[in-house]
Design an enzyme around this catalytic site. Structure first.
Site, PDB file in Angstrom:
ATOM      1  CG  ASP A 117      49.566  46.394  27.969  1.00 47.23           C
ATOM      2  OD1 ASP A 117      48.933  45.544  28.621  1.00 47.23           O
ATOM      3  OD2 ASP A 117      49.162  47.557  27.793  1.00 47.23           O
ATOM      4  CG  ASP A 174      44.025  45.910  29.882  1.00 45.99           C
ATOM      5  OD1 ASP A 174      43.979  47.011  29.293  1.00 45.99           O
ATOM      6  OD2 ASP A 174      45.014  45.151  29.838  1.00 45.99           O
TER       7      ASP A 174
HETATM    8  C1  DX5 Z   1      45.636  45.279  25.178  1.00 47.21           C
HETATM    9  C2  DX5 Z   1      46.359  45.770  26.385  1.00 47.21           C
HETATM   10  C3  DX5 Z   1      45.751  46.972  27.020  1.00 47.21           C
HETATM   11  C4  DX5 Z   1      45.661  48.175  26.144  1.00 47.21           C
HETATM   12  C5  DX5 Z   1      44.681  49.166  26.722  1.00 47.21           C
HETATM   13  O1  DX5 Z   1      46.176  44.083  24.757  1.00 47.21           O
HETATM   14  O2  DX5 Z   1      46.402  44.767  27.358  1.00 47.21           O
HETATM   15  O3  DX5 Z   1      46.409  47.275  28.229  1.00 47.21           O
HETATM   16  O4  DX5 Z   1      46.896  48.809  25.982  1.00 47.21           O
HETATM   17  O5  DX5 Z   1      44.652  50.258  25.880  1.00 47.21           O
HETATM   18  P1  DX5 Z   1      43.343  51.130  25.608  1.00 47.21           P
HETATM   19  O6  DX5 Z   1      42.961  51.747  26.911  1.00 47.21           O
HETATM   20  O7  DX5 Z   1      43.843  52.118  24.621  1.00 47.21           O
HETATM   21  O8  DX5 Z   1      42.295  50.212  25.089  1.00 47.21           O
HETATM   22 ZN    ZN Z   2      47.038  45.331  29.423  1.00 47.93          ZN
END
Ligand code: DX5
Ligand code: ZN
Length: 219
Positions: A34, A179
């Site tokens: 990310d 996501d």
């Molecule tokens: C949010 C990110 C995601 C996030 C997902 O902006 O793009 O990839 O890290 O994390 P979880 O699975 O913890 O929601």
């Molecule tokens: Zn992400």
């Protein structure tokens, strides 16, 4: 086939090497990186994610799935192409016009990566229909981008169904990645709606056994 991409956004400092090696043993299909620039979203993870991506590339054979939450997409592609990513995804909201979208698509292909375009929760999925023939993946954000550990917005299930129906009707071959807030409760719903690549951060990193949670998310 459903694949799992592990987001390392919420990984604790100092646990990198052990976690990357264990995720490889547990057979995550990708590591989700990310990249945040402090402009497109508030947080800035740019340097940390660059370090992590380089480290993963040296330490493992894991495919990298780069999620660019940045305004300057071109520079980010230049920075991240050196880690030879399997997928690079950018946000449609960060592009001024159609020309810029096409330029980014072609630039990612030049970097020998698969191309993903992402839509935030409030962006209608129709906005990316015209690019589908040129890309490999659509990333449906199931939370507002910016941080890990949030709850999936349930309206996004219909958005996944909508794009799935469209690509089936048009007979276009694109992956649908989701996501944000993916866990054992939400995974069956997004898969049923049509998603075939699940990003999960907290659900995997906080699990007792990476292998078991990854298998359970896919099941
Ligand atoms: C949010 C990110 C995601 C996030 C997902 O902006 O793009 O990839 O890290 O994390 P979880 O699975 O913890 O929601
Ligand atoms: Zn992400």
């Amino acid at each position: 086939m459903v694949e799992v991409s592990t987001s390392i956004l919420s990984l604790k400092q100092g646990e990198e090497a052990e976690t990357f090696l264990n995720l490889e043993i547990a057979k995550t299909d990708y590591i989700h990186i990310d990249v945040m620039d402090g402009k497109f979203v508030q947080k800035d993870t740019y340097n940390k994610m660059r370090e992590n991506a380089e480290y993963i590339r040296r330490l493992t054979n894991l495919p990298l799935d780069i999620h660019l939450m940045v305004e300057d997409i071109e520079t980010a592609i230049n920075v991240f192409e050196v880690v030879e990513p399997n997928i690079i995804t950018f946000h449609i909201e960060a592009c001024k016009n159609e020309e810029e979208v096409m330029k980014n698509i072609n630039r990612i292909k030049q970097a020998h990566a698969r191309v993903g375009i992402s839509v935030k929760p409030n962006t209608p999925v129709e906005e990316i229909y015209r690019y589908l023939p040129y890309i490999h993946m659509v990333l449906i954000m199931t939370v507002e981008p910016g941080k890990g550990g949030q709850t999936l917005i349930t309206d996004m299930i219909q958005k996944i169904e909508k794009i799935k129906k469209h690509i089936d009707e048009e007979k276009i071959e694109v992956d649908i990645e989701v996501d944000g807030g993916i866990n054992l409760v939400t995974a069956p719903k997004v898969k049923e709606a049509g998603a075939n690549i699940l990003v999960a951060g907290v659900a995997i990193l906080e699990a007792v056994d990476y292998k078991v949670i990854i298998e359970d998310l896919k099941e």
